[in-house]
Write an enzyme that holds these catalytic residues in place. Structure first.
Site, mmCIF file in Angstrom:
data_model
loop_
_atom_site.group_PDB
_atom_site.id
_atom_site.type_symbol
_atom_site.label_atom_id
_atom_site.label_comp_id
_atom_site.label_asym_id
_atom_site.label_seq_id
_atom_site.Cartn_x
_atom_site.Cartn_y
_atom_site.Cartn_z
ATOM 1 N N GLU A 28 27.593 35.235 43.153
ATOM 2 C CA GLU A 28 26.191 35.343 43.191
ATOM 3 C C GLU A 28 25.410 33.840 42.568
ATOM 4 O OE1 GLU A 28 25.024 39.374 40.390
ATOM 5 O OE2 GLU A 28 25.957 38.417 39.947
ATOM 6 N N LYS A 106 17.630 44.340 41.409
ATOM 7 C CA LYS A 106 18.737 44.016 41.749
ATOM 8 C C LYS A 106 19.180 44.560 43.075
ATOM 9 C CE LYS A 106 22.314 40.869 40.537
ATOM 10 N NZ LYS A 106 22.959 40.291 38.547
#
Length: 129
Positions: A28, A106
């Site tokens: 990420e 997200k």
């Protein structure tokens, strides 16, 4: 929200999309991902509603620019910390904001889900910030 006298008026920015580098996993931080932000700012809009003057309100363009900077120029492990960072910036920059509700979504979290997204929603009165 604890203040029963707070305004119910609000400026709303919905489904804003940004690219950022937030997350616990190394991928990420290396690759980044999309984030979606929904935002409500409690502001008394009675004066601007009467005057029709931008000087009597907060421009949503200014709010957007602040959120964009907060999402794209900093990195956090947790979307909770990102949400608080946005709230803090709004209260610091715009003194007429009484309360903020922010949802940080997200949609591409590294979890094997076919559809859906993960999110946090935070609500703060100015006194709580």
């Amino acid at each position: 929200m604890s203040n029963p006298n707070r305004t119910e008026d609000k400026i709303v920015l919905a489904d804003l999309a940004f690219y950022g580098y937030h997350g616990v996993m190394q991928a990420e931080n290396d690759l980044g991902q999309r984030f979606r932000i929904d935002l409500e700012c409690g502001v008394d809009l009675s004066k601007s509603g009467q005057s029709d003057e931008v000087e009597d309100t907060i421009s949503y363009d200014q709010i957007f620019n602040l959120v964009n900077e907060r999402v794209t120029q900093t990195r956090f492990k947790l979307i909770e910390a990102l949400g608080q960072h946005i709230i803090d910036g709004l209260f610091e920059t715009f003194t007429t904001i009484e309360w903020v509700k922010v949802r940080v979504r997200k949609p591409e979290a590294p979890i094997p889900v076919v559809a859906g997204e993960f999110a946090v929603e935070m609500v703060r009165d100015r006194e709580q910030a």
